[in-house]
Design an enzyme around this catalytic site. Structure first.
Site, PDB file in Angstrom:
ATOM      1  N   ASP A 176      -3.042  -6.352  13.420  1.00  0.00           N
ATOM      2  CA  ASP A 176      -3.410  -4.969  13.684  1.00  0.00           C
ATOM      3  C   ASP A 176      -4.147  -4.903  15.008  1.00  0.00           C
ATOM      4  O   ASP A 176      -4.837  -5.852  15.379  1.00  0.00           O
ATOM      5  CB  ASP A 176      -4.338  -4.433  12.582  1.00  0.00           C
ATOM      6  CG  ASP A 176      -3.718  -4.553  11.199  1.00  0.00           C
ATOM      7  OD1 ASP A 176      -2.647  -3.958  10.981  1.00  0.00           O
ATOM      8  OD2 ASP A 176      -4.301  -5.239  10.342  1.00  0.00           O
ATOM      9  N   ASN A 203      -0.616  -0.874  13.187  1.00  0.00           N
ATOM     10  CA  ASN A 203      -0.062  -1.957  12.378  1.00  0.00           C
ATOM     11  C   ASN A 203       1.133  -2.562  13.089  1.00  0.00           C
ATOM     12  O   ASN A 203       2.047  -1.837  13.477  1.00  0.00           O
ATOM     13  CB  ASN A 203       0.447  -1.412  11.035  1.00  0.00           C
ATOM     14  CG  ASN A 203      -0.650  -0.831  10.180  1.00  0.00           C
ATOM     15  OD1 ASN A 203      -1.532  -1.548   9.735  1.00  0.00           O
ATOM     16  ND2 ASN A 203      -0.585   0.473   9.938  1.00  0.00           N
ATOM     17  N   ASP A 251       4.706  -4.600   6.584  1.00  0.00           N
ATOM     18  CA  ASP A 251       3.455  -4.819   7.314  1.00  0.00           C
ATOM     19  C   ASP A 251       3.347  -6.313   7.641  1.00  0.00           C
ATOM     20  O   ASP A 251       3.423  -7.151   6.750  1.00  0.00           O
ATOM     21  CB  ASP A 251       2.287  -4.379   6.435  1.00  0.00           C
ATOM     22  CG  ASP A 251       0.947  -4.556   7.101  1.00  0.00           C
ATOM     23  OD1 ASP A 251       0.593  -5.702   7.453  1.00  0.00           O
ATOM     24  OD2 ASP A 251       0.210  -3.571   7.262  1.00  0.00           O
ATOM     25  N   ASP A 268      -6.922  -9.600  12.235  1.00  0.00           N
ATOM     26  CA  ASP A 268      -6.163 -10.288  11.185  1.00  0.00           C
ATOM     27  C   ASP A 268      -5.214 -11.377  11.687  1.00  0.00           C
ATOM     28  O   ASP A 268      -4.166 -11.632  11.084  1.00  0.00           O
ATOM     29  CB  ASP A 268      -5.404  -9.275  10.310  1.00  0.00           C
ATOM     30  CG  ASP A 268      -6.346  -8.267   9.668  1.00  0.00           C
ATOM     31  OD1 ASP A 268      -7.503  -8.644   9.377  1.00  0.00           O
ATOM     32  OD2 ASP A 268      -5.939  -7.115   9.463  1.00  0.00           O
ATOM     33  N   ARG A 271       0.859  -1.187   0.000  1.00  0.00           N
ATOM     34  CA  ARG A 271       0.000   0.000   0.000  1.00  0.00           C
ATOM     35  C   ARG A 271       0.897   1.240   0.000  1.00  0.00           C
ATOM     36  O   ARG A 271       1.960   1.237   0.603  1.00  0.00           O
ATOM     37  CB  ARG A 271      -0.874  -0.016   1.252  1.00  0.00           C
ATOM     38  CG  ARG A 271      -1.913   1.044   1.344  1.00  0.00           C
ATOM     39  CD  ARG A 271      -2.829   0.837   2.557  1.00  0.00           C
ATOM     40  NE  ARG A 271      -3.716  -0.297   2.323  1.00  0.00           N
ATOM     41  CZ  ARG A 271      -3.978  -1.256   3.216  1.00  0.00           C
ATOM     42  NH1 ARG A 271      -3.441  -1.215   4.414  1.00  0.00           N
ATOM     43  NH2 ARG A 271      -4.790  -2.245   2.921  1.00  0.00           N
ATOM     44  N   GLU A 288      -4.942 -14.031   8.981  1.00  0.00           N
ATOM     45  CA  GLU A 288      -4.080 -13.571   7.885  1.00  0.00           C
ATOM     46  C   GLU A 288      -2.608 -13.675   8.303  1.00  0.00           C
ATOM     47  O   GLU A 288      -1.755 -14.110   7.523  1.00  0.00           O
ATOM     48  CB  GLU A 288      -4.426 -12.119   7.540  1.00  0.00           C
ATOM     49  CG  GLU A 288      -3.618 -11.548   6.390  1.00  0.00           C
ATOM     50  CD  GLU A 288      -3.932 -10.073   6.113  1.00  0.00           C
ATOM     51  OE1 GLU A 288      -3.244  -9.516   5.245  1.00  0.00           O
ATOM     52  OE2 GLU A 288      -4.815  -9.491   6.754  1.00  0.00           O
TER      53      GLU A 288
END
Length: 177
Positions: A107, A87, A103, A120, A23, A123
């Site tokens: 989070d 983050n 990252d 997350d 990002r 993830e």
């Protein structure tokens, strides 16, 4: 490299552990830089996702990056109070191109009413396997979650209302010059 000065604009780039760009935020205004930290603000800032999708931030947000901690903090200033998005990430590096960090998926969201949520986790576990996060990185990240929660619980740094007031006021002064 020369540090950006108050009022300068920088780009922020977030990467994944495998080196892929995650990002990008364009035109973050710098409020303060030190040897270890960068404080800035995003306000209607263009964000580009890795898939090319673009969007603009909705409200002013004070951003905090530190070279010694494995997290960065975004304090979103909203009508109902300040919300935080934190983050878990590598310490930042700053070069001619951008402020950059990796990252690491996890989070912590802090709502205006003080409620906290770890986000997350699935993830993180998926990417830990897929991208081969080392045991050292896993340990560092989990320890930094503890540090972050301590900061939140004790109103340290960006989690202090006076910190937000000082830096938001400074942003408004710079913006209206």
């Amino acid at each position: 490299m020369k540090l950006p000065k108050e009022g300068d604009f920088i780009t922020i780039q977030s990467y994944k552990h495998d080196g892929s760009l995650h990002r990008t935020w364009r035109d973050t205004m710098v409020l303060k830089t030190t040897e270890n930290a960068v404080i800035g603000v995003n306000d209607h800032t263009l964000v580009t996702e890795s898939d090319g999708r673009r969007w603009v931030t909705r409200e002013p947000a004070i951003v905090y990056f530190h070279k010694k901690f494995w997290f960065n903090i975004i304090a979103m200033i909203r009508d109902n109070g300040v919300s935080y998005y934190c983050n878990l990430a590598s310490p930042h590096v700053l070069d001619q191109e951008a402020l950059k960090y990796i990252d690491y998926d996890l989070d912590v969201k802090v709502f205006a009413d003080g409620e906290k949520k770890l986000l997350d986790v699935d993830e993180y576990e998926t990417h830990k396997q897929k991208m081969g996060y080392s045991a050292d990185i896993d340990y560092i990240l989990k320890e930094n979650v503890k540090i972050l929660v301590d900061w939140i619980n004790n109103g340290k740094g960006p989690f202090s209302q006076s910190y937000i007031n000082i830096w938001y006021k400074r942003y408004l002064e710079l913006k209206n010059r």
